[in-house]
Design an enzyme around this catalytic site. Structure first.
Site, PDB file in Angstrom:
ATOM      1  N   CYS A   1      98.424 100.510   6.251  1.00 37.94           N
ATOM      2  CA  CYS A   1      99.575 101.286   6.703  1.00 37.94           C
ATOM      3  C   CYS A   1     100.785 100.990   5.829  1.00 37.94           C
ATOM      4  O   CYS A   1     101.714 101.798   5.750  1.00 37.94           O
ATOM      5  CB  CYS A   1      99.879 101.009   8.167  1.00 37.94           C
ATOM      6  SG  CYS A   1     100.052  99.270   8.564  1.00 37.94           S
ATOM      7  N   GLU A  43     102.091 101.237  16.402  1.00 42.68           N
ATOM      8  CA  GLU A  43     102.144 100.938  14.968  1.00 42.68           C
ATOM      9  C   GLU A  43     101.352 102.018  14.259  1.00 42.68           C
ATOM     10  O   GLU A  43     100.121 101.973  14.207  1.00 42.68           O
ATOM     11  CB  GLU A  43     101.552  99.557  14.676  1.00 42.68           C
ATOM     12  CG  GLU A  43     102.332  98.406  15.267  1.00 42.68           C
ATOM     13  CD  GLU A  43     103.671  98.176  14.594  1.00 42.68           C
ATOM     14  OE1 GLU A  43     103.963  98.885  13.609  1.00 42.68           O
ATOM     15  OE2 GLU A  43     104.421  97.304  15.053  1.00 42.68           O
TER      16      GLU A  43
END
Length: 525
Positions: A309, A275
């Site tokens: 993110c 990720e």
């Protein structure tokens, strides 16, 4: 803009929080769930809050020998844990969720104080942990396989899923506990054991989590080694990545870090779940509801001080509404309350450290050299209440998509305004024109536009939202992205399958042995 903040040194309230969570002045380097180790380490790290610069506590940094102790405990625990029925494992996770409910407020405060996100976000992160526990409890009774018809008579075929073994979790500073829980709770009900390496920037929340779950493990007479935690720098991360005993490495962080992890794990043909970075965009068509969009844009761009993110980095605006949107944002941004994350009036807390501040200022300098126009923000705040040098004013920059800095992910509150003309396909082309592919959003009341955005020629991101922003994913859906975001999926949907090994089974209940594809192979006279 608020120019001062309430001074919140390590006062009695915060001291009580640390004591309640088991945080000591000096904290061990690792935990095997029930026992602590690495207390005698001579290599300690001081953890200061980015909010006010105060020393919170020290943590010992693990050695290679410490790492071996943790892996050995995990290996032994796996032999026991995998044999426990999945619903029974789910019951342990349920009890962990109940413990997290008890500790939500103090743990949320520690998340905010150690990392710098505002208290509402800190509490929200702990709620994510509770939610994934609830999800995992239900999942423990739904680890289903498939059955299929065999071409051979009196044969049965089916698929099943088995635990992988040890799962390594390398988490980032910006979500210091939630990402661990996404991995750990799913891995646990799947029958895996976990070794968690938290960010060395925010290890105290990890120490607190180990204290919280310890009583659950002890009360259920479980062995040590199921939920493990080890504090260290990149050397410990490298040991995890290169270790053949680790069945899966789940790593959250920068694309640069993820490439190193992926290369190491791939070289040993292991499994990785990555990720990584995002360069997320919101598209505003001329049919957008701007009242809805404004809240999503500002939260997406400045929430967690731009250190998600899924933060909104680019705003792609139709030329017919561009000036209107710009004007409204320039009214909101200068009035954003910037201050201590535990102050209830604050909406924008600090960046994690001065390295992040330098990345922020350098990016703004470079994008302006490329031709970008700084419209507002970009200051590093100083003076009373801002002595840490970690507080900045969120920036808005007019830019074009091909600028080098627009193509990069700067982990800071910079929002690039990009104008488009014509049809929705033009906006989508701009959105997709970056190396990252995590989260995306469109604001439009036009069904044709939103469906084109969601089509297979639309957004190329792992997350594509309509009339909501790029950040704030729910745990029910699989979370992750494509391209340089890494391709991994965590949390909901069928993300659980990555924590297991898949097996196809064929059972012959006849007295003959027919071969597949009608092959004849007769060795009998």
């Amino acid at each position: 803009m608020k120019q001062t903040i309430d001074e919140l040194p390590l006062n009695k309230e915060l001291t009580d929080v640390l004591q309640h969570l088991g945080i000591k002045e000096q904290n061990p380097a690792y935990s095997t769930g029930l026992a602590w180790g690495g207390q005698e380490s001579k290599n300690a790290r001081a953890i200061h809050s980015p909010a006010d610069g105060n020393l919170i506590a020290h943590v010992n940094m693990a050695t290679a020998d410490d790492y071996e102790q943790v892996v050995k405990a995990a290996e032994e625990a796996f032999k026991v844990w995998r044999k426990m029925p999945a619903p029974k494992r789910g019951e342990i996770v349920r009890q962990i969720g109940e413990k997290l409910r008890e500790y939500k407020e103090p743990l949320g405060k520690l998340v905010s104080y150690e990392m710098g996100k505002i208290l509402q976000e800190g509490l929200g992160e702990v709620q994510e942990m509770i939610d994934i526990c609830d999800f995992a409890v239900g999942l423990s009774r739904q680890l289903h396989g498939f059955t299929m018809h065999s071409e051979r008579p009196q044969h049965r075929m089916y698929e099943q899923y088995h635990p992988l073994g040890i799962v390594g979790v390398i988490s980032a500073f910006n979500f210091p506990v939630a990402v661990w829980s996404w991995n750990a709770m799913l891995a646990a009900v799947c029958g895996d054991v976990v070794i968690w390496k938290p960010s060395e920037k925010t290890p105290l929340t990890a120490v607190a989590c180990q204290h919280i779950i310890r009583d659950v493990l002890a009360d259920n007479e479980l062995p040590e080694g199921i939920f493990n935690m080890i504090i260290g720098d990149a050397k410990i991360g490298s040991l995890i990545s290169h270790d053949n005993r680790i069945g899966l490495v789940s790593a959250t962080g920068s694309t640069r870090m993820g490439k190193k992890v992926g290369e190491a794990v791939g070289a040993r043909l292991g499994k990785s779940l990555l990720e990584l970075g995002g360069n997320n965009a919101i598209i505003l068509t001329e049919n957008a509801d701007l009242e809805l969009a404004l809240i999503a844009i500002v939260f997406g761009a400045v929430g967690t001080c731009g250190q998600r993110c899924t933060s909104t980095r680019r705003l792609i605006i139709h030329e017919n509404i561009y000036d209107q949107v710009k004007e409204r944002l320039l009214k909101v941004y200068p009035n954003l309350p910037i201050g201590h994350p535990l102050d209830s009036t604050t909406l924008v807390g600090p960046l994690i450290d001065k390295d992040a501040v330098n990345a922020f200022t350098n990016a703004l300098e470079k994008v302006q050299q490329e031709g970008g126009k700084l419209l507002t923000g970009g200051e590093v705040l100083s003076g009373h209440g801002y002595e840490t040098g970690t507080y900045v004013t969120p920036a808005i920059v007019e830019a074009v998509n091909h600028f080098e800095m627009v193509q990069e992910e700067t982990f800071a509150p910079i929002l690039y305004l990009i104008k488009y003309s014509g049809e929705i396909e033009n906006a989508v082309e701009i959105q997709n024109g970056v190396r990252q592919g995590l989260s995306s959003a469109i604001f439009s009341t036009n069904l044709l536009e939103t469906e084109a955005f969601l089509s297979h020629w639309g957004s190329d991101c792992g997350i594509a939202n309509v009339n909501i922003g790029t950040s704030g994913a729910e745990i029910g859906g699989a979370f992750g992205g494509e391209k340089e975001t890494g391709g991994g999926r965590e949390s909901g949907s069928d993300a659980w399958k990555v924590y297991m090994r898949r097996q196809t089974n064929t059972i012959n209940y006849s007295r003959d042995l027919p071969l597949a594809q009608g092959i004849k192979f007769d060795i009998m006279d």
